[in-house]
Design a protein around this motif. Structure first.
Motif, PDB file in Angstrom:
ATOM      1  N   LEU A  46      -8.772  -2.931 -50.432  1.00  6.49           N
ATOM      2  CA  LEU A  46      -7.394  -2.868 -51.202  1.00  6.49           C
ATOM      3  C   LEU A  46      -7.724  -2.687 -52.565  1.00  6.49           C
ATOM      4  CD1 LEU A  46      -5.255  -5.679 -49.623  1.00  6.49           C
ATOM      5  CD2 LEU A  46      -5.053  -3.180 -48.971  1.00  6.49           C
ATOM      6  N   LEU A  75      -4.857  -1.356 -55.034  1.00  7.62           N
ATOM      7  CA  LEU A  75      -3.711  -2.040 -54.633  1.00  7.62           C
ATOM      8  C   LEU A  75      -2.829  -1.821 -55.964  1.00  7.62           C
ATOM      9  CD1 LEU A  75      -1.998  -3.981 -52.646  1.00  7.62           C
ATOM     10  CD2 LEU A  75      -2.893  -5.797 -54.184  1.00  7.62           C
ATOM     11  N   PHE A  79       0.682  -3.986 -50.116  1.00  9.80           N
ATOM     12  CA  PHE A  79      -0.150  -3.260 -49.071  1.00  9.80           C
ATOM     13  C   PHE A  79       0.610  -3.357 -47.674  1.00  9.80           C
ATOM     14  CE2 PHE A  79      -1.185  -7.750 -49.258  1.00  9.80           C
ATOM     15  CZ  PHE A  79      -1.373  -8.258 -48.036  1.00  9.80           C
ATOM     16  N   ARG A 100      -4.208  -1.269 -46.074  1.00  8.25           N
ATOM     17  CA  ARG A 100      -4.366  -0.239 -47.175  1.00  8.25           C
ATOM     18  C   ARG A 100      -2.882  -0.315 -47.917  1.00  8.25           C
ATOM     19  NH1 ARG A 100      -0.194   3.376 -46.368  1.00  8.25           N
ATOM     20  NH2 ARG A 100       0.489   3.827 -44.251  1.00  8.25           N
ATOM     21  N   PRO A 101      -3.131   0.305 -49.380  1.00  5.80           N
ATOM     22  CA  PRO A 101      -2.025   0.133 -50.306  1.00  5.80           C
ATOM     23  C   PRO A 101      -0.929   0.912 -49.857  1.00  5.80           C
ATOM     24  CG  PRO A 101      -4.186   0.460 -51.595  1.00  5.80           C
ATOM     25  CD  PRO A 101      -4.328   0.823 -49.948  1.00  5.80           C
TER      26      PRO A 101
END
Length: 875
Positions: free
Chosen positions: A166, A169, A174, A184-185
């Motif tokens: 991340l 981010l 996320f 994941r973002p």
């Protein structure tokens, strides 16, 4: 059962009472029906083939040698549903404005917006203004936000982000893969949830209805009459699955998280400052740094629970009993042709709303935490909701509304005196009305624990009014040059409400009808009308709404507005002096306000001016043309105080800057911090806050003529009619306290002005009558409109008004709908009819500014071509 329909335009409260503020539609029913008649009709739309069934059965008879008549009429209607997903041509996606990929034709449903480099516009960068497929940020795999972005000052948190994948981010937070094994973002709009397919475009409905009418001549001059009604309506609504997006506590050692994400949550826990209170429905918990609980905003769409469903069942009962008759004349020249009418009505509606597939906020929070060291019941990371989780968090809810109305009225009509131009007609009477309602939500709704449907508190109340009224029709001149007849008319009504905000109020009208000759006549009228607030607006239960707003007394207020004048009002409304413009005044941009009824509301008041001319030329005896100008103003429009929470804050602190104003008095603050939060909540109750003004011209024409041609032999005839309205002005003043702030809406549509308000709209019809067969063509026209995002600021002279070219699809083109139908009398007992509405299958114009289905479904045709066929049988 309908003999004819009468439409009375303009404010008619003097004649009909409250609610007749813009006019009245009167349905005059038959009172001499004999025999049995049944009517059956089937409607089917072409795009989806969804049927609508409608059956009527009417039976009536005279009795007592024709002195009485009774008729019973029943109706059954079954309408099947159409979802937005079934109309993928315009309604499937949740569209938003954006910069689309070149060559997409301005509509990119892939959800991948065209990237615009800094300092450039969409078009200069080579993109196209258009629509993007998007939706809600609360998504099935979960979106977790409300936490610091990567790259901040917390090195340990940054390292944890990087280890969990991340490092990029941002503010969107996320999300997870389907298995919940990797994060994941989150990005927009690609990750957003499409709200469209599950929603109903056309709601299903089942209706049973019975009406009965009867009368009996007690004597040659006195008639008793009765009306009875019962209907049962069942209508269902369906929405996208419930979402919850609120601050949520998680165990930092949650077993459903990877070790890397557990470290992220641990660092978030360690970074907390002070004691944080988290409210989830009826449950409240606190968290502090290092207590093993991390606070994260969890936004998730709980598709596993299913679409939200609301089934509304309404039973309506109404009875009317009366006596009317002729009581003769005092003399031929005074108080002659006297008639009376006395009646009483009682109506009752029972409405039950059953809500399904909602969630309990408190149960959800409890199911996300470990109990006694066991794993949490719910795993909301990815698509891992189990049946056990669904059982733990899903709830239903029910609310019930019962409303009653009683009316008693007596009136006397006749001719008061004989005048040279004719008798002076009059009508006088009195009326008593009482309306009551009770709203009873269940525990989930009243506590605010429900997610998926609006919470509310129980309420009840009643309104009673006593009235006297009168009308006169005064013939002034007749049979003189240029004055075939000149008649004045007037009416008044005095209403005494048991409401402090209204008390006694007068409504009245006055007008003149001048018939120059049999060819031309003029008419004009002025009317003062009212609309008293209804029970819901007066006594509606409080609904707490948590929404985004900026507190002018907090550090989030724009620097330019952090003035000494604002500071003084902040202190006067309860903010400690040392806290003004500080971060502690309002820790976040989401805070609560209570919306609901206000027992001190006054009546809406309108003034209507109409002037018209009617042509009935003798050279064309079956031609009638009328042109009427209307001008209507309404003051004291009932709406939420100030137009809402943010507007109320702005009016208090930035505009009026008067702590004694109603807008400042609506703001409650913690005496310790100055914060607006439970139990110190803004009170945005209903108020007589706004004003409206509209004007325009109505055109109407009718013509009947015979022709010598008939394909079936003999002659035939044509009936032609048209009704067209030109809307010159439609202006709203959101807050009457600021009359210079006006929204000029004629010719526009959008979030400020609402439904499309075209300058021109109309309906025309041509019918060809050939013996027992009639063919009809109808044209419906809705003029072009332009988005109010451009119209309103431009007409206000705002320097910040956007260029029309900077808005995606800023206009909705004029719409032309053509309908064809036929009517065939097979014999004197059988009639067959049918036709097609919207023959060309025009789709509604697509816009992101519509409230539903990417269009304005209350204005435009969303069904496409619709076929109908039916028959009437008489026995």
């Amino acid at each position: 059962m309908i003999e004819r329909t009468e439409i009375v335009t303009g404010g008619s409260s003097a004649v009909y009472g409250s609610d007749a503020i813009t006019g009245v539609v009167n349905f005059i029913t038959r009172d001499d029906f004999q025999g049995v008649e049944t009517r059956m009709q089937l409607n089917v739309d072409y795009p989806t083939g969804t049927p609508v069934y409608n059956v009527d059965l009417t039976a009536g008879t005279n009795f007592a040698d024709g002195r009485g008549n009774i008729v019973v009429s029943g109706n059954y209607l079954m309408r099947n549903s159409i979802t937005r997903g079934e109309r993928g041509d315009f309604a499937y996606e949740s569209l938003s404005d954006g910069c689309t990929v070149p060559g997409s034709g301005g509509r990119d449903t892939s959800g991948a917006p065209f990237a615009v480099p800094g300092g450039q516009t969409c078009t200069s960068a080579g993109g196209e203004l258009g629509f993007l497929a998007g939706g809600s940020g609360d998504i099935p795999n979960g979106r977790f936000s409300g936490i610091p972005a990567a790259g901040g000052a917390n090195a340990a948190l940054n390292a944890a982000y990087a280890a969990a994948g991340l490092s990029g981010l941002g503010s969107r937070g996320f999300t997870f893969n389907n298995l919940g094994s990797a994060a994941r973002p989150a990005i927009t709009p690609q990750d957003d949830f499409n709200l469209g397919p599950d929603n109903y475009l056309i709601q299903p409905q089942e209706r049973w209805m019975v009406n009965s009418f009867g009368h009996y001549d007690l004597s040659d001059n006195i008639t008793a009459y009765m009306e009875l009604h019962y209907s049962r309506n069942k209508v269902a609504a369906r929405l996208a699955p419930t979402n919850v997006g609120s601050p949520t506590l998680f165990n930092v050692n949650n077993p459903y998280l990877t070790p890397q994400l557990r470290e992220v949550f641990r660092q978030l826990d360690l970074a907390e400052t002070g004691t944080i209170t988290v409210t989830s429905g009826t449950a409240t918990r606190t968290t502090v740094a290092g207590d093993g609980l991390a606070l994260v905003t969890a936004g998730r769409r709980y598709v596993e629970v299913g679409p939200r469903k609301a089934t509304e069942t309404r039973n309506v009962y109404r009875g009317a009993w009366g006596i009317r008759g002729d009581i003769g004349s005092v003399s031929d020249s005074m108080l002659s042709n006297l008639k009376f009418d006395l009646y009483y009505t009682h109506s009752r509606s029972e409405n039950t709303l059953q809500l399904q597939n909602a969630l309990s906020r408190s149960r959800l929070q409890a199911s996300l935490l470990s109990a006694g060291g066991a794993a949490p019941v719910c795993n909301i990371f990815g698509q891992n909701i189990s049946q056990a989780c669904i059982s733990a968090i899903a709830i239903g809810a029910t609310n019930r509304t019962v409303a009653t109305q009683q009316v008693a009225q007596g009136s006397l009509t006749g001719d008061l005196i004989a005048l040279p131009a004719g008798p002076l007609g009059f009508s006088v009477g009195g009326e008593w009305r009482k309306t009551s309602a009770t709203f009873s939500p269940d525990a989930y709704l009243s506590s605010g624990d429900v997610a998926g449907f609006n919470p509310g508190l129980s309420t009840k109340g009643s309104v009673t009014v006593k009235e006297v009224f009168g009308e006169v029709r005064v013939p002034l001149i007749h049979d003189t040059p240029l004055i075939d007849s000149l008649v004045a008319n007037g009416a008044f009504r005095y209403s005494d409400y048991n409401l402090d905000g209204i008390g006694g109020v007068w409504t009245y009208l006055g007008g003149v009808d001048w018939k120059v000759s049999p060819d031309i006549a003029f008419r004009g009228q002025y009317q003062r009308a009212i609309r008293a607030p209804n029970v819901g607006e007066l006594f509606g239960g409080t609904t707490r709404v948590v929404s985004v707003a900026t507190d002018p007394c907090s550090s989030r207020a724009p620097a330019a507005q952090q003035t000494a004048a604002v500071r003084a009002v902040c202190i006067a409304t309860g903010v400690p002096a040392v806290q003004v413009f500080g971060a502690g005044v309002q820790p976040n941009t989401i805070f609560p306000a209570d919306f609901g009824g206000n027992a001190n509301l006054g009546a809406e008041k309108s003034d209507t001016y109409t002037v018209g001319v009617v042509f009935t030329p003798r050279f064309a005896p079956r031609l009638s043309i009328s042109v009427d100008y209307f001008n209507i103003t309404l003051k004291g429009a009932i709406a939420a105080l100030g137009g809402g929470l943010q507007n109320t804050l702005n009016l208090c602190y930035n505009v009026l800057q008067d702590a004694g104003s109603e807008f400042c008095q609506a703001i409650n603050r913690s005496p310790t911090t100055g914060e607006i939060n439970d139990p110190y909540v803004a009170q945005i109750r209903n108020a007589n806050t706004g004003a409206l003004r509209t004007s325009g011209i109505d055109f109407a024409a009718r013509y009947h003529f015979d022709v010598g041609f008939n394909p079936f032999g003999g002659t035939s005839s044509f009936d032609m009619s048209t009704n067209v309205t030109y809307l010159h002005d439609f202006t709203s003043t959101p807050v009457e306290a600021f009359p210079n702030i006006k929204n000029y809406c004629a010719g526009s549509f959008g979030p400020t002005c609402g439904q499309p308000l075209p300058n021109w709209r109309g309906i025309s019809r041509v019918t060809w009558n050939m013996n027992d067969l009639s063919l009809s063509l109808r044209h419906r026209y809705i003029g072009k409109v332009t988005t109010d995002r451009y119209i309103v600021p431009t007409r206000q002279g705002s320097a910040s008004a956007p260029a029309l070219s900077s808005i995606a699809y800023p206009t909705l083109a004029a719409q032309n709908y053509f309908d064809v139908s036929f009517d065939l009398d097979v014999n004197d007992k059988v009639e067959v009819f049918g036709g097609v509405n919207n023959v060309t299958g025009n789709m509604p114009p697509v816009t992101t500014q519509g409230p539903n289905a990417n269009t304005w479904s209350a204005t435009y045709d969303v069904l496409g071509s619709e076929f109908f066929l039916g028959a009437t049988f008489k026995f």
